[in-house]
Design an enzyme around this catalytic site. Sequence first.
Site, PDB file in Angstrom:
ATOM      1  N   LYS A 185       0.861  -1.183   0.000  1.00  0.00           N
ATOM      2  CA  LYS A 185       0.000   0.000   0.000  1.00  0.00           C
ATOM      3  C   LYS A 185       0.902   1.239   0.000  1.00  0.00           C
ATOM      4  O   LYS A 185       1.501   1.576   1.017  1.00  0.00           O
ATOM      5  CB  LYS A 185      -0.919   0.039   1.223  1.00  0.00           C
ATOM      6  CG  LYS A 185      -2.017   1.084   1.022  1.00  0.00           C
ATOM      7  CD  LYS A 185      -2.542   1.667   2.310  1.00  0.00           C
ATOM      8  CE  LYS A 185      -1.682   2.719   2.906  1.00  0.00           C
ATOM      9  NZ  LYS A 185      -1.497   3.942   2.115  1.00  0.00           N
ATOM     10  N   VAL A 222      -6.929   2.085   4.862  1.00  0.00           N
ATOM     11  CA  VAL A 222      -6.829   0.853   4.071  1.00  0.00           C
ATOM     12  C   VAL A 222      -5.592   0.065   4.525  1.00  0.00           C
ATOM     13  O   VAL A 222      -5.566  -1.165   4.506  1.00  0.00           O
ATOM     14  CB  VAL A 222      -6.809   1.190   2.558  1.00  0.00           C
ATOM     15  CG1 VAL A 222      -6.326   0.021   1.723  1.00  0.00           C
ATOM     16  CG2 VAL A 222      -8.219   1.597   2.109  1.00  0.00           C
ATOM     17  N   GLU A 261      10.408   0.921  10.241  1.00  0.00           N
ATOM     18  CA  GLU A 261      11.417   1.969  10.015  1.00  0.00           C
ATOM     19  C   GLU A 261      10.712   3.291  10.278  1.00  0.00           C
ATOM     20  O   GLU A 261       9.864   3.706   9.500  1.00  0.00           O
ATOM     21  CB  GLU A 261      11.900   1.963   8.565  1.00  0.00           C
ATOM     22  CG  GLU A 261      12.678   0.747   8.150  1.00  0.00           C
ATOM     23  CD  GLU A 261      14.070   0.706   8.710  1.00  0.00           C
ATOM     24  OE1 GLU A 261      14.459   1.641   9.452  1.00  0.00           O
ATOM     25  OE2 GLU A 261      14.770  -0.269   8.432  1.00  0.00           O
ATOM     26  N   CYS A 294      14.364  10.629   6.705  1.00  0.00           N
ATOM     27  CA  CYS A 294      14.331  10.221   8.113  1.00  0.00           C
ATOM     28  C   CYS A 294      15.709  10.261   8.757  1.00  0.00           C
ATOM     29  O   CYS A 294      15.831  10.471   9.954  1.00  0.00           O
ATOM     30  CB  CYS A 294      13.749   8.825   8.211  1.00  0.00           C
ATOM     31  SG  CYS A 294      14.560   7.699   7.070  1.00  0.00           S
ATOM     32  N   GLU A 391      10.479  15.388  15.536  1.00  0.00           N
ATOM     33  CA  GLU A 391      10.843  15.307  14.124  1.00  0.00           C
ATOM     34  C   GLU A 391      10.024  16.319  13.334  1.00  0.00           C
ATOM     35  O   GLU A 391       8.794  16.275  13.363  1.00  0.00           O
ATOM     36  CB  GLU A 391      10.570  13.891  13.602  1.00  0.00           C
ATOM     37  CG  GLU A 391      11.030  13.729  12.174  1.00  0.00           C
ATOM     38  CD  GLU A 391      10.696  12.365  11.597  1.00  0.00           C
ATOM     39  OE1 GLU A 391       9.534  11.954  11.705  1.00  0.00           O
ATOM     40  OE2 GLU A 391      11.607  11.733  11.036  1.00  0.00           O
TER      41      GLU A 391
HETATM   42  P1  NAD Z   1       2.760   8.195   7.929  1.00  0.00           P
HETATM   43  O1  NAD Z   1       3.086   7.329   9.075  1.00  0.00           O
HETATM   44  O2  NAD Z   1       1.702   9.212   8.082  1.00  0.00           O
HETATM   45  O3  NAD Z   1       2.295   7.300   6.685  1.00  0.00           O
HETATM   46  C1  NAD Z   1       3.101   6.265   6.154  1.00  0.00           C
HETATM   47  C2  NAD Z   1       2.205   5.246   5.478  1.00  0.00           C
HETATM   48  O4  NAD Z   1       1.344   4.659   6.454  1.00  0.00           O
HETATM   49  C3  NAD Z   1       1.293   5.816   4.392  1.00  0.00           C
HETATM   50  O5  NAD Z   1       1.187   4.871   3.351  1.00  0.00           O
HETATM   51  C4  NAD Z   1      -0.034   5.939   5.126  1.00  0.00           C
HETATM   52  O6  NAD Z   1      -1.159   5.906   4.258  1.00  0.00           O
HETATM   53  C5  NAD Z   1      -0.008   4.716   6.012  1.00  0.00           C
HETATM   54  N1  NAD Z   1      -0.869   4.792   7.193  1.00  0.00           N
HETATM   55  C6  NAD Z   1      -1.265   5.890   7.880  1.00  0.00           C
HETATM   56  N2  NAD Z   1      -2.029   5.529   8.930  1.00  0.00           N
HETATM   57  C7  NAD Z   1      -2.083   4.184   8.926  1.00  0.00           C
HETATM   58  C8  NAD Z   1      -2.677   3.212   9.767  1.00  0.00           C
HETATM   59  N3  NAD Z   1      -3.395   3.550  10.865  1.00  0.00           N
HETATM   60  N4  NAD Z   1      -2.516   1.896   9.473  1.00  0.00           N
HETATM   61  C9  NAD Z   1      -1.790   1.523   8.413  1.00  0.00           C
HETATM   62  N5  NAD Z   1      -1.208   2.397   7.561  1.00  0.00           N
HETATM   63  C10 NAD Z   1      -1.344   3.709   7.817  1.00  0.00           C
HETATM   64  O7  NAD Z   1       4.147   8.823   7.481  1.00  0.00           O
HETATM   65  P2  NAD Z   1       4.388   9.887   6.323  1.00  0.00           P
HETATM   66  O8  NAD Z   1       3.977  11.207   6.803  1.00  0.00           O
HETATM   67  O9  NAD Z   1       3.817   9.351   5.048  1.00  0.00           O
HETATM   68  O10 NAD Z   1       6.002   9.815   6.190  1.00  0.00           O
HETATM   69  C11 NAD Z   1       6.846  10.562   6.970  1.00  0.00           C
HETATM   70  C12 NAD Z   1       7.404   9.746   8.109  1.00  0.00           C
HETATM   71  O11 NAD Z   1       8.083   8.591   7.624  1.00  0.00           O
HETATM   72  C13 NAD Z   1       8.454  10.488   8.912  1.00  0.00           C
HETATM   73  O12 NAD Z   1       8.208  10.319  10.278  1.00  0.00           O
HETATM   74  C14 NAD Z   1       9.775   9.826   8.531  1.00  0.00           C
HETATM   75  O13 NAD Z   1      10.783   9.901   9.478  1.00  0.00           O
HETATM   76  C15 NAD Z   1       9.336   8.437   8.282  1.00  0.00           C
HETATM   77  N6  NAD Z   1      10.294   7.734   7.420  1.00  0.00           N
HETATM   78  C16 NAD Z   1      11.132   6.825   8.003  1.00  0.00           C
HETATM   79  C17 NAD Z   1      12.074   6.175   7.235  1.00  0.00           C
HETATM   80  C18 NAD Z   1      12.994   5.174   7.859  1.00  0.00           C
HETATM   81  O14 NAD Z   1      13.532   4.365   7.133  1.00  0.00           O
HETATM   82  N7  NAD Z   1      13.186   5.167   9.161  1.00  0.00           N
HETATM   83  C19 NAD Z   1      12.178   6.433   5.867  1.00  0.00           C
HETATM   84  C20 NAD Z   1      11.312   7.372   5.308  1.00  0.00           C
HETATM   85  C21 NAD Z   1      10.366   8.013   6.105  1.00  0.00           C
END
Ligand code: NAD
Length: 490
Positions: A185, A222, A261, A294, A391
Amino acid sequence: MTIAALAPETRNLIDGELVGASHGNVFENLDPTTEEVLGTAADGTREDAERAVAAARRAFDETGWGEDPAFRSRCLRQLHEGLLEEKEQLRSIVVHEAGAPLSLTSYMHVDEPIEMVAYWADLAGRYEYEQAMSDVSFLGRSQRRIMRREPVGVVGAITPWNVPLYLNLTKIASALAAGNTCVLKPAPDTPWSGTHLGRIVVEKTDIPPGVLNIVASSDHLVGEVLSSDPRIDAVSFTGSTRTGRRIMACAADSVKKVFLELGGKSATILLDDADFAAVCPAAAMTCVHGGQGCAISTRWLVPRSRHDEAVEVIRSAFEAWRHGDPKRPENLQGPQISRLQQERVLDFIERGKREGARCLVGGGRPEGKGFFVEPTLFTDVEPKMTIAQEEIFGPVLCVIPYSDEEEAIRIANDSPYGLSGGIHSGDEERALRVARRIRTGTLSVNGGQWFHVDTPFGGYKQSGVGRENGVMGFEELLETKVIALPGSER
Ligand code: NAD
């Protein structure tokens, strides 16, 4: 190829077919640089995700995918070839939908991730899935043992928007290489970096129906189908720590393996014997891709004894930093992904000012279209301030002064996160000594680069669970089985 030449509508991949959403709806894909609609993607529903899970379950249970590494390796090579043929389209997608700087696409965003698929194809074929252990004695009788590594089963993969193609490919290719089937997803803000992979898989590979399914959706929830459905054996998630917690909770009922991650608040420690003129300009790299990485160092810890000298070099680097349209090769910073993220970052900046930090450069949003935020430099930051703890995921650097090495280490470790960071020193041994005491998954000493497909990547503390990439990342996606047989004296 320009974005206009791409299919303006994309479909999901479920059980080998490219399909629209069950209710027929689509959602818009926005360009964060221009705020224009690029096109649409099928808006997958919970029912679509459930069909995808059923297909992945059937493919795992009823095809020989998990037992045929040579076939998996061949399919992943086909995927690698297909990706190479479409590299320019993919580059265009990532630049337009993620606002990724064009000049970075050969590194994190497109070329290198495609090459990583070749690594996974190779590893699938050469990994030793079965090994003899040494014989042992039990109640006076010799015992032979075989240790087998087997695929974990159906993997649910959930990805964010910041480096979408890299993360989608890493999760898909490593899971499939290890013999799993998968439902991906992708993030709602970057659907095409997921859905175009589905099309390439159908058009250019022999990957059997159901082995890979891709369900884009505007609805974050989803993703909860993947974290809670008992037919899924493991969830591989990259995203925020907040969502990571929710995924762990949803996965608990069916005791899934959870691989996370998450966020970061990495620190770079500038030791007092470093060459400041040479090293401090790198502080502006906090703003690369709008700070939407990140593992970026968003805190620079500088010695009080040379504080003003360091700040002067960092300030010049921030003022000279090129940002704007990500399609212009000189810009290493484009927009934030969305209006929501832009406002979130600006909000943090206001909190920093309110809490008494000094905003030396930037702090606002430029005039005109696009979700841009100015490269922003804060000094006089106290370690407990909100901007030093949370962050921000924006182009915002906090300069924090420290008195001695012990205090620098304490401040660096004073974070709920533990993803990455760096040390600069004129004395490599000293830098290594400090590096060994920092509680993070990766560290750079004097500018050394750890990022590579064979480097295990992940975080300590609330930055995650498990490691991605390399043999260690591959083994996260395998179960371990030991088979015992009577020893040879029988
Ligand atoms: P997010 O957690 O809002 O969303 C990430 C994904 O999770 C999206 O596909 C979203 O639709 C899905 N999602 C959201 N709520 C969900 C739920 N309840 N159940 C299942 N899936 C759900 O994060 P974002 O804003 O898209 O990305 C930014 C974040 O990602 C930052 O905190 C960043 O540090 C982190 N990040 C970490 C790494 C790493 O490798 N550590 C790499 C890239 C980004």
